[in-house]
Design a protein around this motif. Sequence first.
Motif, PDB file in Angstrom:
ATOM      1  N   LEU A  68     -12.767  38.322  67.613  1.00  0.00           N
ATOM      2  CA  LEU A  68     -11.492  38.823  68.123  1.00  0.00           C
ATOM      3  C   LEU A  68     -10.914  39.900  67.208  1.00  0.00           C
ATOM      4  CD1 LEU A  68      -9.863  35.447  69.256  1.00  0.00           C
ATOM      5  CD2 LEU A  68     -10.822  37.208  70.745  1.00  0.00           C
ATOM      6  N   LEU A  69     -11.030  39.715  65.901  1.00  0.00           N
ATOM      7  CA  LEU A  69     -10.487  40.695  64.964  1.00  0.00           C
ATOM      8  C   LEU A  69     -11.290  41.990  64.953  1.00  0.00           C
ATOM      9  CD1 LEU A  69      -9.495  38.441  61.932  1.00  0.00           C
ATOM     10  CD2 LEU A  69      -7.965  39.559  63.573  1.00  0.00           C
ATOM     11  N   ARG A  70     -12.582  41.922  65.302  1.00  0.00           N
ATOM     12  CA  ARG A  70     -13.356  43.156  65.417  1.00  0.00           C
ATOM     13  C   ARG A  70     -12.869  44.000  66.582  1.00  0.00           C
ATOM     14  NH1 ARG A  70     -17.711  39.811  63.940  1.00  0.00           N
ATOM     15  NH2 ARG A  70     -18.374  39.483  66.098  1.00  0.00           N
ATOM     16  N   HIS A  71     -12.189  43.375  67.523  1.00  0.00           N
ATOM     17  CA  HIS A  71     -11.655  44.059  68.710  1.00  0.00           C
ATOM     18  C   HIS A  71     -10.169  43.695  68.823  1.00  0.00           C
ATOM     19  CE1 HIS A  71     -15.868  44.810  69.825  1.00  0.00           C
ATOM     20  NE2 HIS A  71     -16.075  43.537  69.558  1.00  0.00           N
ATOM     21  N   PRO A  72      -9.307  44.291  68.011  1.00  0.00           N
ATOM     22  CA  PRO A  72      -7.895  43.865  67.956  1.00  0.00           C
ATOM     23  C   PRO A  72      -7.177  43.884  69.297  1.00  0.00           C
ATOM     24  CG  PRO A  72      -8.406  45.323  66.120  1.00  0.00           C
ATOM     25  CD  PRO A  72      -9.597  45.357  67.039  1.00  0.00           C
ATOM     26  N   TRP A  73      -7.615  44.740  70.235  1.00  0.00           N
ATOM     27  CA  TRP A  73      -6.997  44.763  71.554  1.00  0.00           C
ATOM     28  C   TRP A  73      -7.102  43.420  72.266  1.00  0.00           C
ATOM     29  CZ3 TRP A  73     -10.676  43.452  75.096  1.00  0.00           C
ATOM     30  CH2 TRP A  73     -12.011  43.693  74.733  1.00  0.00           C
TER      31      TRP A  73
ATOM     32  N   VAL B  32      -4.945  34.931  65.082  1.00  0.00           N
ATOM     33  CA  VAL B  32      -5.366  36.297  65.404  1.00  0.00           C
ATOM     34  C   VAL B  32      -4.183  37.118  65.895  1.00  0.00           C
ATOM     35  CG1 VAL B  32      -6.742  37.694  67.000  1.00  0.00           C
ATOM     36  CG2 VAL B  32      -7.779  35.730  65.848  1.00  0.00           C
ATOM     37  N   ILE B  33      -3.389  36.567  66.806  1.00  0.00           N
ATOM     38  CA  ILE B  33      -2.229  37.290  67.340  1.00  0.00           C
ATOM     39  C   ILE B  33      -1.258  37.634  66.213  1.00  0.00           C
ATOM     40  CG2 ILE B  33      -0.188  37.066  68.794  1.00  0.00           C
ATOM     41  CD1 ILE B  33      -1.933  35.354  70.700  1.00  0.00           C
TER      42      ILE B  33
ATOM     43  N   THR C 160      -0.583  41.512  65.105  1.00  0.00           N
ATOM     44  CA  THR C 160       0.792  41.976  65.283  1.00  0.00           C
ATOM     45  C   THR C 160       1.398  42.421  63.961  1.00  0.00           C
ATOM     46  OG1 THR C 160       1.063  40.458  67.154  1.00  0.00           O
ATOM     47  CG2 THR C 160       3.068  41.342  66.155  1.00  0.00           C
ATOM     48  N   TRP C 161       1.169  41.631  62.930  1.00  0.00           N
ATOM     49  CA  TRP C 161       1.725  41.943  61.613  1.00  0.00           C
ATOM     50  C   TRP C 161       1.154  43.248  61.084  1.00  0.00           C
ATOM     51  CZ3 TRP C 161       5.145  38.709  58.774  1.00  0.00           C
ATOM     52  CH2 TRP C 161       5.420  39.138  57.476  1.00  0.00           C
ATOM     53  N   GLU C 162      -0.170  43.405  61.213  1.00  0.00           N
ATOM     54  CA  GLU C 162      -0.818  44.608  60.682  1.00  0.00           C
ATOM     55  C   GLU C 162      -0.408  45.851  61.457  1.00  0.00           C
ATOM     56  OE1 GLU C 162      -4.938  43.507  60.749  1.00  0.00           O
ATOM     57  OE2 GLU C 162      -4.839  42.526  58.777  1.00  0.00           O
TER      58      GLU C 162
END
Length: 276
Positions: free
Chosen positions: A166-171, A219-220, A224-226
Motif C-alpha cells: 500500500l505504501l508503494r502506491h500511496p494513492w 497506512v492512511i 496523510t501525515w506525509e
Amino acid sequence: MDNVWSRSQKAPRQTLTLERIVAEAVALLDDEGVGRLTMRRLAERLDTGSTTLYWHVKTKDDVLDLAMDEVFGEVRLDDLIDLIDLMDLTDPAGAGTGGVHGADGVGGGAHGVGGAGGAGAGAGGAARVTGVTGATGASGAGGVSGAGGDWRAPVRGLMRRWRAALLRHPWSATLLDRPLMGPNALRRTEFLYETLTVAGFAAPKTAAYSLSNYVMGSVIMQVTWERSGDTDTGAFLRERADRYPALAEHGLEHDWDATFEEGLGYLLEGMARSRA
C-alpha cells in the motif's frame, strides 16, 4: 516506385488487453494520483481511443477496483504458506492439537482466482490452507522473522507485506473504503482467515478485522501525515506542556516503521494471550 509492396510495413499495434490497461492505470495513479485518472486520460496513455477502452472496462470505478487488486497481487504468499506447515500446534502460542495438510489450492496470475482450501479444523483434526502458486509481485519490506513454528510469523509477514504494498502506491490509501472483492485481495484474506483458524481462533473474522484495520489505519495516517508537509508539532506541544504534559514529552511524530512494528507486536501478543 510507390505502391503497397514498396512501402515499409508498419508494425501492427499491440492488441489492447485487460492486463495492459491495469498496468497503465497503476502507473498513471503512481505518477499523477487518483484525481487525474479519467477514462480519456488512460486511453491517451495507452495510445488508443476511449471506445476501445470501454470494450474491457465499463467505468472508472472498474479501473480503480482492478488497480487496487493489482496492488494486493504484489503481496507474496508462497513462503508464508510454507510457514503454516511449521506451526507447532502443541505450543501455547499455537492451537491445541492436530496437523496441517499441505497447500492444496491452485493459484492464478495477476487476475486469476486461486483455489480455496477448507477453512475449518475439527478438534484434533486438520485444516487446509489456501495455496497460491506462482505468486507475483515483490514482497518489499515485508520479510518474515521469528519463524519458529509460531502462528504469529505468517500473520506478521502478511501484515508487513500488505502495508509495504500500500505504501508503494500511496494513492491506494484513499481507496481503502472500497469493497476489496478482487481475487488477489480475497486470496490473501482467505489465507489470513485460514491461518487464524488453524491457530485456534474460534472467531477468525474478529481477529482478522483487528489486524486488517490496524494496517489500513496506519497506512492512511502515514500517507496523510506525509502529504501535509513538515509540521513542527513538537514545538507546538512543548509550548503547551502544562496542558498536555504526556504529549509534550512523547510527541506525535513517528518513526513509522518502528511504530508499526511495535504496535503490531502489541496486537499479536494480546491476541495470543486472549486465545491461550
